[in-house]
Design an enzyme around this catalytic site. Structure first.
Site, PDB file in Angstrom:
ATOM      1  N   GLU A   6      -7.248   7.576  -3.411  1.00  0.00           N
ATOM      2  CA  GLU A   6      -6.239   6.710  -4.015  1.00  0.00           C
ATOM      3  C   GLU A   6      -6.833   5.346  -4.357  1.00  0.00           C
ATOM      4  O   GLU A   6      -6.511   4.761  -5.387  1.00  0.00           O
ATOM      5  CB  GLU A   6      -5.055   6.512  -3.066  1.00  0.00           C
ATOM      6  CG  GLU A   6      -4.238   7.765  -2.812  1.00  0.00           C
ATOM      7  CD  GLU A   6      -3.113   7.494  -1.842  1.00  0.00           C
ATOM      8  OE1 GLU A   6      -1.964   7.428  -2.297  1.00  0.00           O
ATOM      9  OE2 GLU A   6      -3.389   7.335  -0.625  1.00  0.00           O
TER      10      GLU A   6
ATOM     11  N   LYS B 149       5.668   3.670  -6.043  1.00  0.00           N
ATOM     12  CA  LYS B 149       4.488   4.543  -6.104  1.00  0.00           C
ATOM     13  C   LYS B 149       4.984   5.869  -6.650  1.00  0.00           C
ATOM     14  O   LYS B 149       5.773   6.569  -5.999  1.00  0.00           O
ATOM     15  CB  LYS B 149       3.887   4.694  -4.702  1.00  0.00           C
ATOM     16  CG  LYS B 149       2.579   5.412  -4.648  1.00  0.00           C
ATOM     17  CD  LYS B 149       2.039   5.356  -3.223  1.00  0.00           C
ATOM     18  CE  LYS B 149       0.638   5.879  -3.132  1.00  0.00           C
ATOM     19  NZ  LYS B 149       0.098   5.711  -1.773  1.00  0.00           N
TER      20      LYS B 149
END
Length: 128
Positions: free
Chosen positions: A30, A107
């Site tokens: 990520e 997110k």
């Protein structure tokens, strides 16, 4: 979406659904590859002077705000959406000073097995 709270009423500028690519997350992938986030931002300001006069010098340049948020997202590398949201609030605060600000940072596709939704944090900064 309800953009007001009991502590903040009045004129506001909303920047909604600003898509950002940023390197934020617990997993190393990520932080190295990045992923999509969406920001909703509300800034409470007195818009009446510009509304009455149509004078650009009496209002704010929300394009500057969008550019500052985008630049922050390009630079950030951190583990938590809380940290990312703090950095975004700092950027907006540098532009507008001590005025109430509400930020929602979403997110879009967190890597959680069996979960197809999004997660978000809601953050506030108050004047004074």
């Amino acid at each position: 979406m309800n953009h007001t709270s009991p502590a903040t009423r009045g004129d506001a500028i909303h920047v909604e659904a600003l898509k950002l690519w940023a390197r934020v997350g617990v997993l190393p992938e990520e932080r190295s590859l990045g992923q999509w986030f969406v920001v909703d931002l509300t800034i409470w300001l007195d818009l009446a002077p510009a509304g009455r006069s149509d004078d650009l010098s009496l209002t704010v340049d929300y394009g500057q705000t969008v550019a500052a948020i985008q630049a922050c997202a390009e630079q950030v590398v951190c583990h938590t959406v809380e940290c990312f949201s703090e950095q975004l609030l700092d950027q907006v605060g540098e532009i507008y000073g001590a005025c109430p600000i509400r930020l929602i940072l979403r997110k879009c596709h967190p890597p959680i097995p069996g979960f197809d939704g999004s997660i978000s944090v809601e953050r506030w900064r108050f004047a004074g």
